[in-house]
Write an enzyme that holds these catalytic residues in place. Structure first.
Site, short mmCIF file in Angstrom:
data_model
loop_
_atom_site.label_atom_id
_atom_site.label_comp_id
_atom_site.label_asym_id
_atom_site.label_seq_id
_atom_site.Cartn_x
_atom_site.Cartn_y
_atom_site.Cartn_z
CG ASP A 2 68.98 17.06 -8.67
OD1 ASP A 2 69.18 19.27 -9.00
OD2 ASP A 2 69.84 16.57 -8.11
CE1 TYR A 8 73.00 15.08 -3.78
CE2 TYR A 8 72.45 15.16 -5.83
CZ TYR A 8 71.69 14.78 -4.50
OH TYR A 8 70.99 15.81 -4.58
CE LYS A 40 70.29 19.00 -5.06
NZ LYS A 40 70.51 18.15 -5.84
CG HIS A 57 71.40 19.88 -0.72
ND1 HIS A 57 72.61 19.11 -1.19
CD2 HIS A 57 70.11 19.33 -0.77
CE1 HIS A 57 71.87 18.03 -1.67
NE2 HIS A 57 70.97 18.24 -1.75
N1 LIG Z 1 67.57 18.35 -3.09
C1 LIG Z 1 67.38 17.13 -2.31
O1 LIG Z 1 67.64 17.38 -1.05
C2 LIG Z 1 67.49 15.80 -2.53
C3 LIG Z 1 67.14 14.90 -1.61
C4 LIG Z 1 67.00 13.79 -2.60
C5 LIG Z 1 67.11 13.02 -4.25
N2 LIG Z 1 67.39 14.42 -5.19
C6 LIG Z 1 67.69 14.77 -6.10
O2 LIG Z 1 66.95 13.33 -7.01
C7 LIG Z 1 67.03 12.51 -7.67
C8 LIG Z 1 65.56 11.28 -7.23
O3 LIG Z 1 65.47 11.56 -6.30
P1 LIG Z 1 65.88 9.97 -4.99
O4 LIG Z 1 67.48 9.44 -6.10
O5 LIG Z 1 65.99 10.11 -3.91
O6 LIG Z 1 65.25 8.91 -5.76
P2 LIG Z 1 64.37 7.74 -7.07
O7 LIG Z 1 64.70 8.66 -8.18
O8 LIG Z 1 62.82 8.12 -6.76
O9 LIG Z 1 64.58 6.57 -6.89
C9 LIG Z 1 65.74 5.91 -7.17
C10 LIG Z 1 66.10 4.59 -6.96
O10 LIG Z 1 65.19 4.04 -7.81
C11 LIG Z 1 66.05 2.81 -8.76
N3 LIG Z 1 65.30 2.88 -10.05
C12 LIG Z 1 64.94 4.21 -10.95
N4 LIG Z 1 64.55 3.03 -11.90
C13 LIG Z 1 63.60 2.83 -11.76
C14 LIG Z 1 62.58 2.36 -12.45
N5 LIG Z 1 62.49 2.36 -14.02
N6 LIG Z 1 62.38 0.84 -11.98
C15 LIG Z 1 62.80 0.37 -10.33
N7 LIG Z 1 63.98 1.07 -10.49
C16 LIG Z 1 64.48 2.17 -10.45
C17 LIG Z 1 66.95 3.61 -8.68
O11 LIG Z 1 67.92 2.36 -8.85
P3 LIG Z 1 69.33 1.60 -10.22
O12 LIG Z 1 70.15 3.81 -9.39
O13 LIG Z 1 69.63 0.75 -9.01
O14 LIG Z 1 68.73 2.53 -11.41
C18 LIG Z 1 67.55 4.40 -7.10
O15 LIG Z 1 67.68 3.09 -6.10
C19 LIG Z 1 68.36 12.28 -6.85
O16 LIG Z 1 69.16 11.08 -7.98
C20 LIG Z 1 68.47 13.65 -6.84
O17 LIG Z 1 69.63 14.19 -7.93
C21 LIG Z 1 67.40 15.84 -4.60
#
Ligand SMILES: NC(=O)c1ccc[n+]([C@@H]2O[C@H](COP(=O)([O-])OP(=O)(O)OC[C@H]3O[C@@H](n4cnc5c(N)ncnc54)[C@H](OP(=O)(O)O)[C@@H]3O)[C@@H](O)[C@H]2O)c1
Length: 277
Positions: free
Chosen positions: A48, A53, A78, A111
């Site tokens: 994704d 980004y 997006k 997005h």
């Molecule tokens: N459409 C939108 O508006 C939108 C908005 C937000 C996000 N997204 C998408 O959704 C994806 C995921 O959401 P997100 O990045 O906001 O949050 P998330 O996946 O809930 O959490 C990511 C965070 O958690 C840490 N992490 C990941 N796996 C872990 C584990 N097993 N144990 C401990 N810490 C862990 C990562 O750090 P490290 O990388 O240092 O491991 C990072 O800081 C995004 O990357 C993006 O592609 C889309």
């Protein structure tokens, strides 16, 4: 049938989407490249990304390094808010494709809805419909759309978005939106599915984790999978990328009820474009 990392769901246009993808927000440079390569060589099939980004180049390079064939993987990008509009969004996809080193994406999303100028968002939707017709994207959808905004879009178009990608985790269980989307055959893709690792010390999450001999992240992701969602956790660490893929285990009704009850309407992602939630 038991779900596994190879399992897919059928979108409303017949395209298959994997249940697990690698998120890449704030994943940049060599770290992003390596995370994408590592994930794709360790059974992930979906990445994704987004124009916003600023990493589509790295995602493309990571995929190339993985050696996986194009048909074997699923790429989502997006359209940024600043690229909304008919021509602008179409031109911006051409740039995205170039950076990603591909002729098409599998899923193209708007997005953010433009809450001040929804007609611009609708114009963008019409552009996406044309891009799908011309084969530059296999499926199209939206992100961060609320029920009233989906209603508004569906009043004006016959093309139902395949996906609504929204923040969704145990602390933001958007049940009403999930039911609405299910009724319209719109798949909910859960972003921030581990709530950015902020609540791993929650007692209930820890209890379920111990019961299944899993980590808090795995329990939060399994909750999404058991709710029949697609989840896209982000990490740039090899160990966590592997950990976040070992999530295809059954949570019983009692676990699910306890995890459902954690909902506190915690919203981690907000911003100038966010609709009135
Ligand atoms: N459409 C939108 O508006 C939108 C908005 C937000 C996000 N997204 C998408 O959704 C994806 C995921 O959401 P997100 O990045 O906001 O949050 P998330 O996946 O809930 O959490 C990511 C965070 O958690 C840490 N992490 C990941 N796996 C872990 C584990 N097993 N144990 C401990 N810490 C862990 C990562 O750090 P490290 O990388 O240092 O491991 C990072 O800081 C995004 O990357 C993006 O592609 C889309």
């Amino acid at each position: 049938m038991e779900k596994s990392i190879e399992s897919t769901k059928l979108l409303n246009n017949g395209v298959e989407i994997p249940l697990l993808g690698l998120g890449t927000w704030e994943s940049r440079g060599k770290k992003c490249e390596h995370a994408v390569e590592f994930a794709l060589t360790h059974r992930y099939s979906m990445i994704d990304t987004a124009q916003g980004y600023d990493n589509e180049d790295q995602v493309g390079k990571g995929w190339m390094a993985s050696g996986r064939s194009r048909e074997d993987i699923f790429i989502t990008t997006k359209i940024s808010s600043s690229n909304q509009g008919h021509q602008k969004s179409q031109r911006s996809l051409e740039e995205s494709l170039e950076k990603l080193q591909t002729d098409y994406v599998d899923l193209l999303l708007i997005h953010w809805p433009n809450k001040h100028n929804f007609s611009l968002t609708f114009e963008t939707w019409q552009a996406l419909v044309e891009l799908q017709e011309s084969g530059l994207t296999r499926s199209i959808g939206v992100s961060n759309f609320t029920i009233p905004l989906l209603d508004k879009l569906l009043e004006e178009t016959d093309v139902v978005p395949a996906v609504n990608q929204v923040e969704f985790h145990t602390f933001l269980y958007q049940k009403e939106l999930l039911e609405y989307c299910r009724n319209k055959d719109i798949l909910i893709e859960a972003y921030s599915p581990i709530a950015r690792a902020k609540f791993f010390d929650n007692k209930e999450i820890q209890r379920v984790a111990e019961k299944h001999d899993k980590t808090p992240a795995q329990v939060m992701l399994a909750w999404g999978i058991n709710h029949d969602l697609v989840v896209i956790p982000k990490s740039t660490h090899e160990g966590r990328i592997l950990e976040n893929a070992d999530i295809f285990f059954k949570l019983d009704d009692e676990d699910m009820q306890a995890l459902d009850n954690l909902d506190k309407r915690v919203r981690l992602v907000d911003g100038p474009w966010a609709p009135d939630w």
